[in-house]
Structure formats: structure tokens, C-alpha cells
Motif scaffolding. Structure first.
Motif, PDB file in Angstrom:
ATOM      1  N   TYR A   1      84.729 148.598 -42.926  1.00  0.00           N
ATOM      2  CA  TYR A   1      84.217 147.599 -43.924  1.00  0.00           C
ATOM      3  C   TYR A   1      82.666 147.008 -43.218  1.00  0.00           C
TER       4      TYR A   1
ATOM      5  N   LYS B   1      78.966 147.299 -42.905  1.00  0.00           N
ATOM      6  CA  LYS B   1      77.920 147.959 -43.680  1.00  0.00           C
ATOM      7  C   LYS B   1      77.209 149.392 -43.167  1.00  0.00           C
TER       8      LYS B   1
ATOM      9  N   TYR C   1      79.033 151.705 -47.039  1.00  0.00           N
ATOM     10  CA  TYR C   1      80.463 151.175 -46.030  1.00  0.00           C
ATOM     11  C   TYR C   1      80.398 152.333 -44.897  1.00  0.00           C
TER      12      TYR C   1
END
Ligand code: 15L
Length: 269
Positions: free
Chosen positions: A119, A121, A255
Motif C-alpha cells: 500500500y 505509493k 501502488y
């Protein structure tokens, strides 16, 4: 080839990475014990078979006897039901560590995953001590494994190298893999370093090649001496001609966990 250990246990020996590592490890130990759910045909007198389900503690205890190091690549390798993850990755991981403690195994090298941090970026450059942000129940099981490895080092002195493997395949097959790809040759070099380095405590390292577009910075674990040579960038022309590039803001590309982030919650399906 220098012999690094008398006996190594390789779990997941018939899986994608186990298959790659098997001949490589065979040359680096006197006895290579292969574990898998189903029996595998032995290719050399130095190989031994331990057919087992990782959730079966008594079998894991037997398989870890007289072993110097464990290369743990077994378990569930992608998102699944909680029940499967619980048996294969959570109970399985506990069984490996607890059996290693009872059998006095000194070092465990195991495959965690990018999905422990999925999760984050793609614009975040992660250090090896970053916070975990699992993108799936599978990713959560890897975070559990990372905690377990730390606990067994702190409490019992069992050394571990946790390799957060990106995408280890023959070549990058989608755009995200320009960042996450780990070539088989670099994987083997990394495993060798994890076996050779005299002191690792519990080390977390990102398993990726020398990719120009990498999300990850392994500089805090330079003592491992891991120097990847391959670069996913060499495959960019193949991707350009054969794989459509997703829009920059597409979840699959924005992500680090890619499709695992985009997939939603498995139990809802
Ligand atoms: C993983 O953890 C999986 O085991 C592998 O099959 C790939 O999906 C990889 O992550 C990835 O995200 O590329």
C-alpha cells in the motif's frame, strides 16, 4: 563450488523459486533436503525428500532435524482465503520457526514479499526499515512472518534474512515489474550472500534486481554484500511492443503492490 553448509532444507522445492534454487543449492551443501506437499523425484544422491504440509508441526519438526540452514520458499504465494493463508503461511511459518528452535537451526532465509508493503505509493522510495503496509491477507501473513523472524532472533538468537521478494520471473512481463523485477541470477546471488555473511541478526532486504525504476533502497543492509547485476530496463523495448501501458494514476501502477491493491478484499468474492 565452496560448500557452505552440511545440510540445507529448501521448502517449496517444487515451486517457481524452489525449482530455480534447487540445483544452485545442491552445489553449496552436502545434503539438500527438499520439502513439498507432494513427493518430488530426486535428481542426485545428495538430495533427500521431506513430503509435508507446513501446517503439520510433527512433520516440520522431523524435516528440520540436523539442518544448518533453512531456505523457506514454501506456503501460499498469492492472495487466498483466510483459512488457506492461516494454514500455509501463518501456522506454516510458526511451525518452521518453532521447529528450528527445537532443532537448534542457526539461520533461516525466507521469502517475504512486496505485498507486505504494497500500500505504499510507487513514488515512495522505501528503506528496509520502513513501516509495513500490507495490501492483502497474503501481505498480512508476510508481516506476521517478519514479526516472527524478529521475535525468534530477539528471544532465541535464531538469525534470519527476510527477503521481500518483488517479482521473480524469467523477465519482466508488465510495466510495474520495471520496478519490482528480481532476476533468477540475482536471486541466487542474494541467497548465497545470505548464507555466507557471518552475522545477519534479523535482516530485512528487498529482493529486486538493479532496476533503474526501483522503489527500494537496500543501502542500510549493505553488509549483506548483495550486488544485483540485472536491470529490468533492458526489457523495456519488449514491454513497449507487447504490453499496453496503464494510465499513470491506475491503481495497478500507482501502488507498489499493483494488482493486489486493485483486487479488493478476497473474502468478498
Ligand atoms: C508475490 O508475492 C507473488 O508470490 C508473485 O507470484 C507475484 O505476484 C509477485 O508477488 C508480484 O507482485 O509481482
Amino acid at each position: 563450488m565452496a560448500i557452505l553448509c552440511n545440510r540445507i532444507l529448501l521448502t517449496g522445492a517444487a515451486g517457481g523459486l524452489g525449482t530455480q534454487l534447487r540445483p544452485f543449492l545442491r552445489e553449496r551443501c552436502n545434503h539438500l533436503r527438499l520439502s513439498h506437499l507432494r513427493p518430488i523425484e530426486l535428481a542426485d544422491p545428495s538430495e533427500e525428500m521431506a513430503t509435508l504440509d507446513l501446517a503439520d508441526f510433527s512433520k516440520v519438526l522431523e524435516a528440520t532435524r540436523d539442518v544448518d540452514a533453512i531456505i523457506h520458499m514454501g506456503g501460499i504465494s498469492k492472495e487466498n482465503t483466510f483459512e488457506s493463508i492461516l494454514q500455509g503461511n501463518i501456522r506454516g511459518m510458526y511451525n518452521i520457526y518453532e521447529a528450528a528452535r527445537l532443532n537448534n537451526v542457526k539461520r533461516i532465509i525466507w521469502g517475504s514479499s512486496v505485498h507486505a508493503v504494497g500500500y505504499h505509493k510507487r513514488t515512495d522510495v522505501l528503506q528496509t526499515d520502513c513501516v509495513t503496509r500490507p495490501d492483502s491477507l497474503y501481505g498480512v501473513s508476510k508481516v506476521f512472518g517478519e514479526g516472527l523472524a524478529q521475535y525468534y532472533f530477539d528471544k532465541f538468537g535464531i538469525e534470519s534474512v527476510t527477503i521481500r521478494i518483488g517479482s521473480s520471473f524469467p523477465e519482466p512481463s508488465d510495466w510495474r515489474m520495471l520496478s519490482t523485477w528480481l532476476s533468477y541470477n540475482d536471486l541466487k546471488h542474494l541467497i548465497e550472500r545470505c548464507l555466507i555473511v557471518p552475522k545477519v541478526d534479523h535482516t530485512i532486504v528487498f529482493g529486486c534486481s538493479n532496476n533503474d525504476q526501483s522503489f527500494w533502497d537496500n543501502s542500510k543492509v549493505g553488509y549483506l554484500g548483495y550486488k544485483p547485476k540485472d536491470n529490468a530496463e533492458d526489457f523495456r523495448p519488449n514491454l513497449e511492443s507487447s504490453v499496453t501501458k496503464p494510465p499513470y494514476d491506475d491503481t495497478v501502477i500507482s501502488y507498489q503492490g499493483g494488482a493486489f491493491v486493485a483486487a479488493g478484499h478476497f473474502e468478498d468474492k
